[in-house]
Design a protein around this motif. Structure first.
Motif, PDB file in Angstrom:
ATOM      1  N   GLY A   1     -23.391 -55.936 -10.615  1.00 31.50           N
ATOM      2  CA  GLY A   1     -22.490 -56.256  -9.617  1.00 31.50           C
ATOM      3  C   GLY A   1     -22.846 -57.415  -8.850  1.00 31.50           C
ATOM      4  N   LEU A   2     -24.211 -57.627  -8.573  1.00 31.57           N
ATOM      5  CA  LEU A   2     -25.011 -58.572  -7.712  1.00 31.57           C
ATOM      6  C   LEU A   2     -25.125 -59.713  -8.625  1.00 31.57           C
ATOM      7  CD1 LEU A   2     -27.899 -56.836  -5.702  1.00 31.57           C
ATOM      8  CD2 LEU A   2     -26.206 -58.483  -4.537  1.00 31.57           C
ATOM      9  N   GLY A   3     -25.288 -59.446  -9.807  1.00 33.47           N
ATOM     10  CA  GLY A   3     -25.285 -60.467 -10.972  1.00 33.47           C
ATOM     11  C   GLY A   3     -24.317 -61.223 -11.174  1.00 33.47           C
ATOM     12  N   MET A   4     -22.985 -60.687 -11.106  1.00 29.07           N
ATOM     13  CA  MET A   4     -21.708 -61.191 -11.204  1.00 29.07           C
ATOM     14  C   MET A   4     -21.461 -62.180  -9.883  1.00 29.07           C
ATOM     15  SD  MET A   4     -18.009 -59.462 -11.880  1.00 29.07           S
ATOM     16  CE  MET A   4     -18.867 -58.545 -13.386  1.00 29.07           C
ATOM     17  N   GLY A   5     -21.774 -61.563  -8.843  1.00 31.02           N
ATOM     18  CA  GLY A   5     -21.658 -62.195  -7.550  1.00 31.02           C
ATOM     19  C   GLY A   5     -22.423 -63.681  -7.426  1.00 31.02           C
ATOM     20  N   ALA A   6     -23.685 -63.415  -8.086  1.00 28.08           N
ATOM     21  CA  ALA A   6     -24.554 -64.526  -8.010  1.00 28.08           C
ATOM     22  C   ALA A   6     -24.223 -65.674  -9.202  1.00 28.08           C
ATOM     23  CB  ALA A   6     -26.278 -63.937  -8.577  1.00 28.08           C
TER      24      ALA A   6
ATOM     25  N   LEU B   1     -30.893 -60.311 -12.344  1.00 26.09           N
ATOM     26  CA  LEU B   1     -30.344 -61.317 -11.091  1.00 26.09           C
ATOM     27  C   LEU B   1     -30.694 -62.802 -11.563  1.00 26.09           C
ATOM     28  CD1 LEU B   1     -30.762 -59.150  -8.061  1.00 26.09           C
ATOM     29  CD2 LEU B   1     -28.669 -59.576  -9.124  1.00 26.09           C
ATOM     30  N   ILE B   2     -31.947 -62.826 -11.831  1.00 28.17           N
ATOM     31  CA  ILE B   2     -32.268 -63.941 -12.110  1.00 28.17           C
ATOM     32  C   ILE B   2     -31.798 -64.801 -13.589  1.00 28.17           C
ATOM     33  CG2 ILE B   2     -34.256 -65.628 -12.565  1.00 28.17           C
ATOM     34  CD1 ILE B   2     -36.159 -63.769 -10.975  1.00 28.17           C
ATOM     35  N   ASN B   3     -31.597 -63.752 -14.486  1.00 25.50           N
ATOM     36  CA  ASN B   3     -30.783 -64.399 -15.832  1.00 25.50           C
ATOM     37  C   ASN B   3     -29.370 -64.512 -15.287  1.00 25.50           C
ATOM     38  OD1 ASN B   3     -32.679 -64.297 -17.325  1.00 25.50           O
ATOM     39  ND2 ASN B   3     -31.971 -62.561 -18.700  1.00 25.50           N
ATOM     40  N   ALA B   4     -28.617 -64.070 -14.358  1.00 24.51           N
ATOM     41  CA  ALA B   4     -27.514 -64.272 -13.980  1.00 24.51           C
ATOM     42  C   ALA B   4     -27.176 -65.701 -13.358  1.00 24.51           C
ATOM     43  CB  ALA B   4     -27.066 -63.276 -12.964  1.00 24.51           C
ATOM     44  N   VAL B   5     -28.465 -66.120 -12.407  1.00 24.91           N
ATOM     45  CA  VAL B   5     -28.626 -67.283 -11.828  1.00 24.91           C
ATOM     46  C   VAL B   5     -28.677 -68.399 -12.898  1.00 24.91           C
ATOM     47  CG1 VAL B   5     -30.308 -68.812 -10.598  1.00 24.91           C
ATOM     48  CG2 VAL B   5     -29.516 -66.183  -9.681  1.00 24.91           C
ATOM     49  N   PHE B   6     -29.549 -68.213 -13.997  1.00 26.78           N
ATOM     50  CA  PHE B   6     -29.529 -68.895 -14.952  1.00 26.78           C
ATOM     51  C   PHE B   6     -28.415 -69.318 -15.559  1.00 26.78           C
ATOM     52  CE2 PHE B   6     -34.356 -67.861 -15.381  1.00 26.78           C
ATOM     53  CZ  PHE B   6     -34.740 -68.945 -14.661  1.00 26.78           C
ATOM     54  N   ARG B   7     -27.763 -68.188 -15.914  1.00 26.07           N
ATOM     55  CA  ARG B   7     -26.308 -68.346 -16.483  1.00 26.07           C
ATOM     56  C   ARG B   7     -25.161 -69.239 -15.778  1.00 26.07           C
ATOM     57  NH1 ARG B   7     -27.155 -62.796 -18.107  1.00 26.07           N
ATOM     58  NH2 ARG B   7     -25.840 -62.180 -16.459  1.00 26.07           N
ATOM     59  N   GLY B   8     -25.380 -68.967 -14.604  1.00 25.02           N
ATOM     60  CA  GLY B   8     -24.471 -69.587 -13.604  1.00 25.02           C
ATOM     61  C   GLY B   8     -24.596 -71.181 -13.632  1.00 25.02           C
ATOM     62  N   ALA B   9     -26.045 -71.518 -13.651  1.00 24.16           N
ATOM     63  CA  ALA B   9     -26.363 -72.883 -13.686  1.00 24.16           C
ATOM     64  C   ALA B   9     -26.043 -73.228 -15.094  1.00 24.16           C
ATOM     65  CB  ALA B   9     -27.798 -72.852 -13.439  1.00 24.16           C
ATOM     66  N   GLY B  10     -25.889 -72.700 -16.095  1.00 19.38           N
ATOM     67  CA  GLY B  10     -25.640 -73.093 -17.314  1.00 19.38           C
ATOM     68  C   GLY B  10     -26.671 -73.238 -18.427  1.00 19.38           C
ATOM     69  N   ASP B  11     -27.811 -72.476 -17.940  1.00 22.68           N
ATOM     70  CA  ASP B  11     -29.146 -72.682 -18.572  1.00 22.68           C
ATOM     71  C   ASP B  11     -29.147 -71.211 -19.133  1.00 22.68           C
ATOM     72  OD1 ASP B  11     -31.417 -72.925 -19.500  1.00 22.68           O
ATOM     73  OD2 ASP B  11     -32.646 -73.233 -17.797  1.00 22.68           O
ATOM     74  N   ALA B  12     -28.202 -70.975 -20.039  1.00 19.35           N
ATOM     75  CA  ALA B  12     -28.341 -69.677 -20.949  1.00 19.35           C
ATOM     76  C   ALA B  12     -29.460 -69.371 -21.659  1.00 19.35           C
ATOM     77  CB  ALA B  12     -26.994 -69.584 -21.900  1.00 19.35           C
TER      78      ALA B  12
END
Length: 470
Positions: free
Chosen positions: A89-94, A172-183
């Motif tokens: 859930g936190l990852g989705m929000g991030a 969480l940090i992987n969710a941040v990377f995905r949001g930035a487009g750095d999959a």
């Protein structure tokens, strides 16, 4: 030059696939949408496969220690459900917040979101670690473990919960990377974590070479160290400027306004996962009324279905990133086209898989069991579930698109309606008040997921998600 002209000149599939694995610097608010989906989805799919590999490796080596050790792993994983729900859930929000800020070309604000996600994860992990470590014996007993299981596995459970920070930060940090487009970086973090885990698990379980023989606890130690290695890699990439997003020392502080915004988004997302998990528990409980053969058939059919859906989760996450970034860039129409195109690709993929499962259900189930009490129900269950693959494809993408836009309330309401108001009562009725019996449970999954897809498409077409502020 028009966007359509740009798309015709985009590199070919194999070139895009190579770039997806190596890492891309493409601006996902420009150029070919189809290529953007490939660049994001491929590493996201591989990332999820690596996450599932943790459990496979643990069970493979622990299985050599006997039934109590296997039971320990299973019960502990079940007890970790709430930890995973909160982390997801936190990852989705991030992901939603970082994608929006990146689309706005506000890297500094995206870095602040990343820091707040990490701080929130550490705070919750500290609580989970303290409670899990102290209550480990009681947790195993509550989950149905015998005293032998408690004695064998309490060290494992304490170690896994004690290392909760590695679970939260990896998510969480992987969710941040995905949001930035750095999959691609998110994928590499889990590659590293799995390599360490694969190497350490047998050494610490069986005492190979200079390592102590820790039994089932060794598996928890190896897994936690593996995840920790992945987290250290993530933090290094995040702070060194080697990623699309960089966190600078001045940003490492509590920003209460951003933290509250993240928590507000994430609470609805957490509830989405809770609704889904609770509904599945309800379905398993109904299936259990028909005996162990029905439960075994359900387990087989669902595991096969879920494994085949893994690539679709990657495509759904790609849709969330594309929607969030394009809304941030002030391109709502491109955000919408991204979701529809991803849904179409997902439909083609899952539709093809569904046809294979329908045609070869007997042979596929035969790879796992020849039990005459299990095979007929598992085969019919796999076929019934496969009829819903097209619905699953669009439902997953539309839900991810809402979440990527920061509208986590709409999919939460849809999940409540489709999985609690519809799925559980219909499953109960079809299972106990028609001749379908346990097959009614399988049919209900198709009905409820088709309803979810239909309602999601109708609400997505209304376009109110384009006005969501995050």
């Amino acid at each position: 030059m028009s966007e359509s002209t740009i798309e015709t000149r985009a590199p070919g599939f194999w070139s895009s696939l190579r770039e997806a694995l190596m890492g891309s610097s493409q601006d996902f608010t420009e150029g070919s949408i189809g290529r953007a989906i490939v660049l994001l989805a491929v590493p996201m799919v591989l990332e999820m496969c690596m996450e599932s590999l943790f459990g496979v490796v643990d069970v493979f080596w622990v299985a050599h220690l006997g039934a109590n050790a296997i039971t320990t792993v299973g019960l502990t994983e079940t007890g970790l459900t709430l930890v995973y729900v909160i982390a997801l859930g936190l990852g989705m929000g991030a992901t939603a917040l970082v994608a929006r800020r990146v689309g706005e070309k506000d890297e500094a604000a995206a870095g602040v979101v990343a820091v707040q996600a990490i701080l929130a994860g550490l705070l919750i992990a500290a609580l989970a670690a303290g409670l899990g470590y102290s209550l480990a014996p009681n947790l195993l007993r509550v989950m149905g473990g015998s005293e032998d299981v408690v004695q064998t596995g309490v060290g494992y459970t304490r170690m896994i919960f004690g290392g909760s920070a590695t679970i939260f930060l990896l998510f969480l940090i992987n969710a941040v990377f995905r949001g930035a487009g750095d999959a691609a970086t998110a994928m590499r973090a889990l590659w590293l974590a799995n390599i360490v885990n694969i190497c350490l698990n047998p050494c610490l379980i069986f005492g190979i070479g200079p390592f102590p023989r820790l039994g089932v606890t060794g598996s928890a130690v190896g897994t936690t160290i593996g995840r920790g290695a992945g987290v250290l890699f993530q933090l290094w990439i995040l702070t060194s400027g080697r990623s699309r997003l960089r966190v600078r020392p001045a940003q490492i502080r509590l920003d209460l306004a951003v933290m509250l915004r993240l928590v507000r988004l994430s609470l609805s997302a957490m509830f989405q996962y809770l609704v889904q998990m609770a509904s599945w528990i309800g379905l398993v409980r109904i299936m259990a009324s028909f005996g162990s053969a029905a439960v075994a058939a359900n387990t087989l059919a669902i595991r096969i279905i879920v494994f085949a859906i893994l690539p679709s989760w990657g495509m759904s996450n790609a849709a969330a990133t594309l929607v969030g970034q394009n809304l941030g860039a002030g391109k709502p129409d491109r955000a919408e086209r991204s979701a529809w195109l991803t849904g179409f690709y997902n439909m083609l993929f899952l539709g093809g898989i569904g046809l294979v499962f329908i045609a070869f259900a007997d042979q596929i189930i035969g790879l796992f069991t020849h039990d005459p009490a299990v095979v007929p129900l598992a085969v019919s269950g796999l076929r019934l579930l496969s009829y819903g693959y097209v619905s699953y494809a669009y439902g997953m993408v539309m839900t991810a698109a809402f979440n990527g836009a920061g509208d986590t309330v709409t999919p939460t309401i849809l999940n409540l309606v489709c999985f609690w108001v519809c799925q559980i009562p219909v499953a109960w009725f079809l299972a106990f008040h028609t001749s379908l019996g346990p097959r009614g449970v399988f049919l209900t999954v198709v009905i409820s997921d088709s309803l979810l897809a239909l309602l999601s498409i109708l609400l997505f077409r209304r376009g109110t998600w384009k006005q969501t502020r995050v």
